[in-house]
Design a protein around this motif. Structure first.
Motif, PDB file in Angstrom:
ATOM      1  N   CYS A  34     -23.647  38.846  47.545  1.00 27.79           N
ATOM      2  CA  CYS A  34     -22.279  39.450  47.394  1.00 27.79           C
ATOM      3  C   CYS A  34     -22.617  40.815  47.775  1.00 27.79           C
ATOM      4  O   CYS A  34     -23.545  41.644  47.362  1.00 27.79           O
ATOM      5  N   CYS A  38     -14.027  34.490  50.972  1.00 28.49           N
ATOM      6  CA  CYS A  38     -15.514  35.214  50.814  1.00 28.49           C
ATOM      7  C   CYS A  38     -15.813  35.375  52.174  1.00 28.49           C
ATOM      8  O   CYS A  38     -16.381  34.376  52.749  1.00 28.49           O
ATOM      9  N   CYS A  60     -12.311  38.660  47.128  1.00 27.22           N
ATOM     10  CA  CYS A  60     -12.038  37.623  46.160  1.00 27.22           C
ATOM     11  C   CYS A  60     -11.288  38.235  44.968  1.00 27.22           C
ATOM     12  O   CYS A  60     -10.006  37.535  44.530  1.00 27.22           O
ATOM     13  N   CYS A  71     -17.064  43.431  48.197  1.00 29.21           N
ATOM     14  CA  CYS A  71     -16.077  43.957  48.934  1.00 29.21           C
ATOM     15  C   CYS A  71     -14.827  43.817  48.348  1.00 29.21           C
ATOM     16  O   CYS A  71     -13.821  44.445  48.498  1.00 29.21           O
ATOM     17  N   GLY A  72     -14.602  42.867  47.239  1.00 24.76           N
ATOM     18  CA  GLY A  72     -13.700  42.807  46.539  1.00 24.76           C
ATOM     19  C   GLY A  72     -12.684  42.060  46.960  1.00 24.76           C
ATOM     20  O   GLY A  72     -11.673  41.747  46.328  1.00 24.76           O
TER      21      GLY A  72
HETATM   22  S1  SF4 Z   1     -16.829  40.557  46.244  1.00 27.15           S
HETATM   23 FE1  SF4 Z   1     -16.208  38.335  46.322  1.00 27.15          FE
HETATM   24  S2  SF4 Z   1     -15.568  38.167  48.435  1.00 27.15           S
HETATM   25 FE2  SF4 Z   1     -16.867  39.791  48.467  1.00 27.15          FE
HETATM   26  S3  SF4 Z   1     -18.972  39.095  48.863  1.00 27.15           S
HETATM   27 FE3  SF4 Z   1     -18.642  39.205  46.591  1.00 27.15          FE
HETATM   28  S4  SF4 Z   1     -18.014  37.166  46.188  1.00 27.15           S
HETATM   29 FE4  SF4 Z   1     -17.536  37.489  48.173  1.00 27.15          FE
END
Ligand code: SF4
Ligand code: SF4
Lengths: 567, 66
Positions: free
Chosen positions: B42, B21, B48, B45-46
């Protein structure tokens, strides 16, 4: 439980070349230097495998002059693009633009060799894409969804020591003012360290978190930023400024209002450029309009014809398909999130942002020569941190150019010397929020700073508003900044970021105050005309003997040898 | 509303989400499962979501981003 260390006891890393920020520029610089046997360390606030602009993917890389585009044509285009923001004239170093074009093919060889996926599998060739601004097919369409894992792996393979989750706090200088390393902080363990180096490249992107994120909740990080929010807190801008580097055009913040409000779904890059077909901008009535500059936006608003939209309905099936590939390449989750909102990516009319600012991009940054060396000995910059640069292609090229010089530079550079008294001051500052019981959370402070930038600079600037904004920033600094509080290393990271956002905001206000004219998208209501005498002048903020200074400096000319060889 | 939800039944605790992340907004709870600790930070961005080998992460846009 985190405890505050003593400067003498902290861990010390030693290397020849320190790269701060492991994005496209940082990784490319580190790989190049390490390949040549230079002992290299990367400091990365997140994790190099997925950090920076390309962490979630990228669909295009700019620019590689071809199709009859000479290097001189290219530099003209490169500078021209900035006129959208800053009005007529050169507001950057044209030699930087020249070298990016001239060295692009050389850099591309490196990117291929290191396994960056540059070619498309189906025909093992480059997929040339038209640059929407220039009208020539000089960009490469790429499937870069997994480029960062490739870069990170390559870094490790060639022996770069990668310090993930470790952010730079400040740069270190020796008694001659030469940059000789950095102080660093692990955002997960809270451990403090020193990195000694003979040369440092800062590539931590620009500053954008000084403006609100286009949501009713100012503290939220929205996709609007396109660049990853962790890297746009201006960490590099602030650190370079503090050691005496020139920070340029901090007045001309970006308001590229063709950014898509619905950008949570569709990143802008794939729509704006294309295989010869561009998105169509239109007013609220659906009437086609040209690419909207800030002034045009004002007129449309006054005529009651806003919001402005962009549509891609006219794309043929092949290009619709290709566009969806681009979207997925830039951010895989986009179409999934779009479906949640009931979007049909083919027919949706994408609402553009209203006329607002959202930070610094492209035209602001640290002044460098065409070797990306700053005015401070030992300090180089790469990627979006550099004045005039924006985007992952330039980032990779600039990084490779810096990495290429390191063997020679480090062979004769002075050995680093650490001033431990200074390090102790940095430690005291970093850990202070741990001892604050009843202070302000970093996110509240950040929201406040962002809101002050929105309210008192905003799109339409005037001296009265700037003065009021500076007054408010001053009282924030006096009453609240010393009482930031944090319980975890993560929150301490946010506190350091907030300090950087705050300092960058003050420079922004000061620089706006100094520019007594309107130009490009910089609109002052009290000075509505452009002052032609300022064409070809870069505004530079610089710390001189502890004092903030701002001057307008004449932009360098393109060197005669480039004028000759670039035809 | 939880914007990033992890289905613990399917999760194999590989920590790919937590490790990658870019905003460092995930944390690990006492049972060793990752969870979204810093909700407001958060940026969707996807990363994770796409890195999860079990597809047991879901991302939902909240009202404030509508
Ligand atoms: S989408 Fe997932 S990886 Fe991206 S900022 Fe949020 S928790 Fe972190
Ligand atoms: S990536 Fe998926 S499986 Fe792995 S720890 Fe995260 S949620 Fe669990």
């Amino acid at each position: 439980m985190i405890t505050k260390p003593n400067a003498q006891d902290v861990k010390v890393y030693e290397c020849d070349f320190l790269v701060v920020g492991g994005g496209d520029a940082g990784c490319s610089a580190a790989i190049k230097a390490a390949e040549e046997g230079v002992k290299t360390i990367i400091l990365e606030k997140a994790k190099t495998d997925r950090s920076g602009h390309s962490g979630m993917g990228m669909d295009h890389v700019m620019d590689f002059p071809r199709e009859g585009v000479s290097n001189l044509d290219y530099v003209k285009f490169f500078m021209g693009r900035h006129e959208l923001l800053g009005g007529p004239g050169a507001l950057m170093n044209p030699n930087v633009g020249y070298i990016l074009g001239a060295k692009s093919w050389w850099a591309l060889d490196h990117m291929n060799r290191w396994g960056y996926p540059m070619r498309w599998e189906d025909n093992d060739d480059y997929h040339w894409v038209r640059n929407g601004w220039f009208g020539k097919k000089i960009m490469i369409g790429v499937h870069w969804l997994d480029v960062k894992p490739v870069m990170a792996k390559k870094c490790r393979e060639v022996g770069v020591q990668v310090l993930d989750r470790t952010m730079m706090v400040d740069l270190l200088t020796d008694k001659n003012g030469k940059v000789c390393g950095a102080t660093a902080f692990n955002v997960r363990t809270g451990e403090f360290s020193i990195v000694k180096a003979k040369a440092v490249m800062v590539s931590t992107c620009n500053l954008a978190r000084n403006y609100t994120s286009e949501t009713p909740m100012h503290w939220k990080y929205k996709m609007r930023f396109h660049g990853h929010p962790g890297s746009i807190s201006g960490d590099g801008f602030n650190a370079c400024y503090k050691v005496g580097a020139g920070l340029c055009n901090m007045d001309i913040a970006t308001n590229w209002n063709y950014r898509i409000r619905d950008d949570i779904t569709i990143p802008f890059g794939s729509i704006d450029h294309g295989d010869g077909i561009r998105g169509q901008w239109m007013n609220a009535k659906g009437e086609p309009i040209p690419f909207p500059t800030a002034k045009m936006y004002d007129e449309i608003e006054k005529a009651g014809l806003d919001p402005i939209y962009c549509t891609i309905e006219h794309f043929n099936d092949e290009y619709q398909r290709r566009n969806e590939v681009c979207i997925s390449d830039e951010r895989f989750v986009s179409l999934y999130l779009g479906a949640q909102r009931g979007f049909n990516p083919k027919t949706h009319r994408y609402e553009l942002m209203e006329n607002r600012r959202f930070g610094f991009y492209g035209l602001s940054g640290v002044f460098t020569d065409e070797n990306f060396k700053t005015d401070v000995e030992g300090l180089f910059c790469g990627g979006d941190t550099v004045l005039g640069l924006g985007g992952c292609g330039s980032a990779c090229i600039s990084g490779i150019i810096v990495g290429d010089q390191m063997k020679e530079y480090c062979a004769t550079a002075a050995e680093p010397e650490v001033d431990y008294a200074h390090v102790q001051d940095v430690i005291d500052e970093v850990y202070a929020p741990l001892f604050e019981e009843d202070g302000t959370e970093p996110m509240e402070m950040e929201s406040s700073i962002r809101y002050i930038n929105d309210r008192y600079v905003g799109m339409h600037i005037s001296e009265g508003k700037l003065k009021e904004g500076l007054k408010r920033l001053g009282s924030l600094k006096k009453h609240f900044m010393p009482h930031l509080m944090a319980k975890t290393p993560h929150d301490l990271m946010r506190c350091i970021e907030v300090r950087n956002i705050f300092d960058g905001s003050v420079l922004h206000f000061n620089a706006c105050m100094e520019r007594k004219e309107s130009r490009g998208n910089f609109l002052r209501n009290d000075y509505p005309e452009r002052n032609p005498e300022n064409d070809n002048h870069i505004s530079i903020c610089r710390l001189v003997d502890g004092k903030d200074t701002i001057e307008l400096m004449r932009a360098p000319e393109l060197k005669p040898e480039y004028l000759e060889e670039g035809k | 509303m939880k914007v990033v939800k992890i289905e613990n039944e399917k999760c194999i605790k590989c920590m790919k989400c937590y490790d990658n992340c870019p905003e460092d907004v995930l944390a690990v709870n006492e049972e060793g499962y990752p969870y979204l600790k810093y909700e407001g930070e958060c940026w969707f961005c996807g990363i994770c979501w796409m890195n999860c080998p079990k597809r047991c992460i879901d991302i939902k846009l909240p009202a404030s981003l509508w």
